[in-house]
Design an enzyme around this catalytic site. Structure first.
Site, PDB file in Angstrom:
ATOM      1  N   LEU A  65      -3.342 -27.640   5.853  1.00  0.00           N
ATOM      2  CA  LEU A  65      -3.624 -28.040   4.811  1.00  0.00           C
ATOM      3  C   LEU A  65      -3.377 -28.279   3.743  1.00  0.00           C
ATOM      4  O   LEU A  65      -2.746 -29.455   3.771  1.00  0.00           O
ATOM      5  CB  LEU A  65      -4.884 -27.171   4.921  1.00  0.00           C
ATOM      6  N   ASN A  96       2.586 -23.886   5.922  1.00  0.00           N
ATOM      7  CA  ASN A  96       3.550 -24.499   5.500  1.00  0.00           C
ATOM      8  C   ASN A  96       3.257 -25.095   4.565  1.00  0.00           C
ATOM      9  O   ASN A  96       3.144 -26.608   4.105  1.00  0.00           O
ATOM     10  CB  ASN A  96       3.480 -25.981   6.386  1.00  0.00           C
ATOM     11  N   ASP A 306      -3.659 -30.390  15.255  1.00  0.00           N
ATOM     12  CA  ASP A 306      -2.336 -29.775  14.855  1.00  0.00           C
ATOM     13  C   ASP A 306      -2.492 -31.336  14.163  1.00  0.00           C
ATOM     14  O   ASP A 306      -1.681 -31.893  13.288  1.00  0.00           O
ATOM     15  CB  ASP A 306      -1.055 -30.827  15.711  1.00  0.00           C
TER      16      ASP A 306
END
Length: 418
Positions: A65, A96, A306
């Site tokens: 996100l 991440n 993904d």
């Protein structure tokens, strides 16, 4: 909210109502009655949609996100709304962000941000501090805070001994290690699949060997430690075969493939469109067909979008310099329906919960209401207006999709696309 869902065809092999058209009464977040022509004496809200199909809620095992740190790409609140309107009642959030989700407080932060949302968020904790590959992160503390797995998003672990130690350590609390399969030295400066297309376009290639060598090494580590590993976003034919052989040995290994690797090949790169720059790179049709075969025979356990939103400043630029990644939640179901049968699509979008320790129940009376709502028929073209995400870096723009997602019912909330 209380609700009656009218004339829905159930798609759930574990339910006695599988492939039957029924009504469902939902009260206090549970299914209280399933049958045909159910009465509505309390005059509660009803939902009736064209060719409505209903399955257990879908789960996406790899979603990025942005929040915290990259809210310009996507926020948790909007990202979960996008996921819900795309049919997903649960997502595994990649670590991440900035800072990287590598400690207990960061896990609690993202979980608290998702409290009021219909789509449930299951955080993945970073395997190493800062996802830098040097020191293991606070795995046990993150597990206690709600992390469902540990991995450094799109970063392979060059230190085999550290991965070995991680696989041994997490066994004490039934942890799951995610190991991205790419040998960075062999990848080098490659940006696309190494082959005819890369040669013709003059782009530096990433050989299949970069993925396969890393998977082979990691499988040896799983066999040695007896640990549990998930291999995400598999992209080559040989990789599928390696995982197939490992499962035949009885190793605790699961794998996923992305929607874009199942529907696209590196031929998509002809126009140097960075929307198709992903990691791992799009491969050949031989690899794509091997992935399909792996999905059908169970070698590949689950399919992921993904989903990775990237801001336009880092995506719409020279191909070599553009960041990897495509958004994919909104187009996932419709794209998969063009290459796989409905029953397989639903299975691969729901079965991944078990790998991540998330409970699911068949669609029966008394079960928690956690449903995805969709119509498997009809065709449409994926356009800019179809994108609900803040970022617009979709590799699927212009693709002909099959079927339509209506939304979800979960956490006592009905979330339907306009």
């Amino acid at each position: 909210m209380n609700l009656i869902i009218r004339e829905a065809r159930i798609i759930d092999p574990k339910s006695p109502f599988d492939n039957k058209i029924v009504d469902l009464i939902i009260e206090d977040d549970s299914v209280t009655k399933i049958g045909i022509g159910l009465p509505n004496p309390n005059n509660i809200e009803e939902l009736k949609l064209e060719n409505l199909h209903l399955s257990q809620g879908w789960f996406d095992s790899s979603v990025s996100l942005g929040e915290p740190g990259y809210e310009d790409r996507e926020t948790i609140a909007n990202g979960l709304k996008v996921a819900g309107k795309s049919g997903f009642t649960g997502i595994a959030l990649q670590p991440n962000s900035y800072p990287v989700i590598d400690n207990q407080s960061q896990i609690l932060f993202v979980k608290n941000k998702a409290n009021a949302c219909a789509t449930q968020l299951y955080p993945i904790g970073a395997l190493t501090k800062g996802s830098e590959g040097k020191d293991l992160a606070e795995l046990f503390d993150m597990k206690n805070a709600g992390a469902v797995a540990f991995g450094d998003y799109n970063k392979s672990q060059d230190n085999a001994n550290m991965l070995k130690i991680a696989l041994q350590y997490v066994q004490d609390f039934d942890g799951l290690v995610i190991a991205f399969p790419q040998d960075e030295k062999i990848k080098g400066n490659g940006v696309v699949n190494e082959g005819v297309v890369s040669t013709r376009l003059g782009l530096k290639g990433i050989p299949n060997l970069a993925e396969e060598l890393q998977i082979a090494r990691n499988l040896f580590l799983v066999e040695y430690t007896g640990g549990k590993m998930h291999i995400p976003t598999v992209s080559t034919a040989k990789a599928v075969q390696l995982i197939r052989e490992a499962k035949a040995k009885g190793l605790q290994v699961t794998a996923s493939a992305t929607v874009h690797h199942l529907v696209f090949t590196d031929e998509k790169l002809e126009e140097f469109d960075s929307r198709h720059k992903v990691s791992p790179p799009l491969r050949t049709d031989i690899d794509r067909k091997a992935l399909i075969e792996g999905v059908l025979d169970g070698t590949i356990d689950m399919i992921t979008s993904d989903h990775n939103p990237i801001d336009i400043e880092h995506k719409k630029m020279e191909f070599d310099l553009a960041k990897n990644g495509t958004i994919g939640l909104e187009s996932a179901f419709g794209a998969l329906m063009t290459v796989l049968p409905l029953e397989t699509v639903i299975e691969k979008l729901t079965v991944g919960k078990a790998t991540f320790g998330i409970k699911s129940t068949p669609i029966v009376e008394g079960a928690k209401a956690n449903f995805s709502l969709f119509n498997p028929e009809g065709k449409s073209t994926f356009a800019n207006t179809s994108i609900l995400s803040k970022s617009k870096n979709s590799a699927f723009l212009g693709m002909k999709l099959k079927g339509k997602v209506y939304g979800i019912y979960n956490q006592g909330e009905l979330l339907i696309t306009e």
